[in-house]
Design a protein around this motif. Sequence first.
Motif, PDB file in Angstrom:
ATOM      1  N   UNK A 109     -24.509  -3.266  22.476  1.00 15.71           N
ATOM      2  CA  UNK A 109     -23.333  -3.122  21.623  1.00 15.71           C
ATOM      3  C   UNK A 109     -22.472  -4.376  21.570  1.00 15.71           C
ATOM      4  N   UNK A 110     -22.274  -5.043  22.702  1.00 23.13           N
ATOM      5  CA  UNK A 110     -21.377  -6.206  22.706  1.00 23.13           C
ATOM      6  C   UNK A 110     -21.953  -7.393  21.953  1.00 23.13           C
ATOM      7  N   UNK A 111     -23.296  -7.524  21.926  1.00 22.12           N
ATOM      8  CA  UNK A 111     -23.888  -8.650  21.204  1.00 22.12           C
ATOM      9  C   UNK A 111     -23.808  -8.478  19.690  1.00 22.12           C
ATOM     10  N   UNK A 112     -23.374  -7.310  19.238  1.00 25.08           N
ATOM     11  CA  UNK A 112     -23.103  -7.150  17.804  1.00 25.08           C
ATOM     12  C   UNK A 112     -21.888  -7.978  17.411  1.00 25.08           C
ATOM     13  N   UNK A 113     -20.904  -8.051  18.314  1.00 25.57           N
ATOM     14  CA  UNK A 113     -19.611  -8.636  17.970  1.00 25.57           C
ATOM     15  C   UNK A 113     -19.275  -9.908  18.740  1.00 25.57           C
ATOM     16  N   UNK A 114     -19.910 -10.134  19.880  1.00 23.28           N
ATOM     17  CA  UNK A 114     -19.595 -11.302  20.700  1.00 23.28           C
ATOM     18  C   UNK A 114     -20.754 -12.285  20.686  1.00 23.28           C
ATOM     19  N   UNK A 115     -20.442 -13.573  20.749  1.00 19.28           N
ATOM     20  CA  UNK A 115     -21.477 -14.607  20.725  1.00 19.28           C
ATOM     21  C   UNK A 115     -21.318 -15.533  21.932  1.00 19.28           C
ATOM     22  N   UNK A 116     -22.387 -16.232  22.243  1.00 22.69           N
ATOM     23  CA  UNK A 116     -22.371 -17.294  23.258  1.00 22.69           C
ATOM     24  C   UNK A 116     -23.055 -18.496  22.641  1.00 22.69           C
ATOM     25  N   UNK A 117     -22.258 -19.458  22.221  1.00 20.58           N
ATOM     26  CA  UNK A 117     -22.815 -20.621  21.519  1.00 20.58           C
ATOM     27  C   UNK A 117     -23.870 -21.322  22.388  1.00 20.58           C
ATOM     28  N   UNK A 118     -25.017 -21.579  21.773  1.00 22.51           N
ATOM     29  CA  UNK A 118     -26.093 -22.279  22.457  1.00 22.51           C
ATOM     30  C   UNK A 118     -27.083 -21.378  23.158  1.00 22.51           C
ATOM     31  N   UNK A 119     -26.817 -20.060  23.201  1.00 23.91           N
ATOM     32  CA  UNK A 119     -27.723 -19.156  23.912  1.00 23.91           C
ATOM     33  C   UNK A 119     -28.717 -18.502  22.956  1.00 23.91           C
ATOM     34  N   UNK A 120     -30.001 -18.439  23.328  1.00 22.58           N
ATOM     35  CA  UNK A 120     -30.967 -17.728  22.493  1.00 22.58           C
ATOM     36  C   UNK A 120     -30.753 -16.217  22.543  1.00 22.58           C
ATOM     37  N   UNK A 121     -29.940 -15.761  23.495  1.00 22.41           N
ATOM     38  CA  UNK A 121     -29.641 -14.337  23.634  1.00 22.41           C
ATOM     39  C   UNK A 121     -28.531 -13.888  22.693  1.00 22.41           C
ATOM     40  N   UNK A 122     -27.956 -14.817  21.929  1.00 20.69           N
ATOM     41  CA  UNK A 122     -26.790 -14.526  21.094  1.00 20.69           C
ATOM     42  C   UNK A 122     -27.087 -14.772  19.622  1.00 20.69           C
ATOM     43  N   UNK A 123     -26.353 -14.048  18.769  1.00 22.06           N
ATOM     44  CA  UNK A 123     -26.380 -14.404  17.348  1.00 22.06           C
ATOM     45  C   UNK A 123     -25.576 -15.687  17.148  1.00 22.06           C
ATOM     46  N   UNK A 124     -25.786 -16.296  16.018  1.00 18.90           N
ATOM     47  CA  UNK A 124     -25.049 -17.525  15.724  1.00 18.90           C
ATOM     48  C   UNK A 124     -23.569 -17.230  15.478  1.00 18.90           C
ATOM     49  N   UNK A 125     -22.679 -18.121  15.899  1.00 23.27           N
ATOM     50  CA  UNK A 125     -21.256 -17.934  15.588  1.00 23.27           C
ATOM     51  C   UNK A 125     -21.067 -17.790  14.076  1.00 23.27           C
ATOM     52  N   UNK A 126     -20.292 -16.826  13.679  1.00 23.48           N
ATOM     53  CA  UNK A 126     -20.097 -16.554  12.262  1.00 23.48           C
ATOM     54  C   UNK A 126     -20.962 -15.431  11.751  1.00 23.48           C
ATOM     55  N   UNK A 127     -21.970 -15.036  12.529  1.00 23.34           N
ATOM     56  CA  UNK A 127     -22.862 -13.953  12.113  1.00 23.34           C
ATOM     57  C   UNK A 127     -22.531 -12.635  12.817  1.00 23.34           C
ATOM     58  N   UNK A 128     -21.329 -12.533  13.371  1.00 27.51           N
ATOM     59  CA  UNK A 128     -20.987 -11.319  14.112  1.00 27.51           C
ATOM     60  C   UNK A 128     -20.865 -10.132  13.162  1.00 27.51           C
ATOM     61  N   UNK A 129     -20.997  -8.945  13.720  1.00 29.29           N
ATOM     62  CA  UNK A 129     -20.879  -7.734  12.920  1.00 29.29           C
ATOM     63  C   UNK A 129     -22.220  -7.061  12.693  1.00 29.29           C
ATOM     64  N   UNK A 130     -22.183  -5.979  11.932  1.00 30.69           N
ATOM     65  CA  UNK A 130     -23.384  -5.153  11.739  1.00 30.69           C
ATOM     66  C   UNK A 130     -24.289  -5.665  10.623  1.00 30.69           C
ATOM     67  N   UNK A 131     -23.877  -6.693   9.904  1.00 31.46           N
ATOM     68  CA  UNK A 131     -24.648  -7.331   8.835  1.00 31.46           C
ATOM     69  C   UNK A 131     -24.799  -6.405   7.628  1.00 31.46           C
ATOM     70  N   UNK A 132     -25.239  -6.997   6.530  1.00 27.62           N
ATOM     71  CA  UNK A 132     -25.352  -6.252   5.275  1.00 27.62           C
ATOM     72  C   UNK A 132     -26.619  -5.399   5.269  1.00 27.62           C
ATOM     73  N   UNK A 133     -26.673  -4.436   4.342  1.00 33.02           N
ATOM     74  CA  UNK A 133     -27.858  -3.600   4.189  1.00 33.02           C
ATOM     75  C   UNK A 133     -29.089  -4.438   3.857  1.00 33.02           C
TER      76      UNK A 133
END
Length: 228
Positions: A80-104
């Motif tokens: 759940x937290x990786x939907x909204x939180x990022x860690x810049x430079x980590x392969x375990x994270x989404x890219x900064x700016x891509x937070x959220x549930x994304x479009x359909x």
Amino acid sequence: MTGSVRRFVRDNGLGLVFLTLFVLALVGQAIAGHADFDNRLAAEDLQQISLGEYVTSSDFAVDVMENWQSEYLQFFLYVFLTVWLVQRGSPESKRPGDVGVESDEQQRVGPHARPDSPRWAASGGLRLKVYASSLGYVMGAVFVLSWLAQSITGVAAYNEEQLRGLQAPDSWPEYLVSADFWNRTLQNWQSEFLAIASMAILSIYLRQRGSPESKPVGASHSATGVEG
């Protein structure tokens, strides 16, 4: 070994290896735990028990449950937290700016579903809403159930020790606010949180060639969400 069996083992090797390791570790825990428990009984001049009696006891069950609940709490929070939180430079994270549930369209649901998409991904309404968070729901449910099991087996094991020491047993509500319950709980939680933080941060700067949990060896430290 037939070709179909070899193919099944090859295609499911990661899960099969970890399930095998789980069973071996559980058996090892039962054997070591039984020996330790019998040593404690002997030190108190009490009758020792068999391995079968130990693995069906509250002492063994609470040790297993307290580990399970902490592991599934880790997965539940991470999903759940990786939907909204990022860690810049980590392969375990989404890219900064891509937070959220994304479009359909990004998630390939509803009218954007593909022919090979799960059936519920192509549906709408409640079914899609449930399926869209089903991984987190299941992880959360297993955590809650195993934590409940830990509390029930924990109070039984705790009260056995109390009675052996000729002390009054606790009720379940009393045990839920006891030092024993929270010591068992928090000593597992802190290790899980440290493990997640370590993986997210160390994978920024360190590499494991060929692993999807690592960035490519030559990837920039600042590259985020890139897997090897």
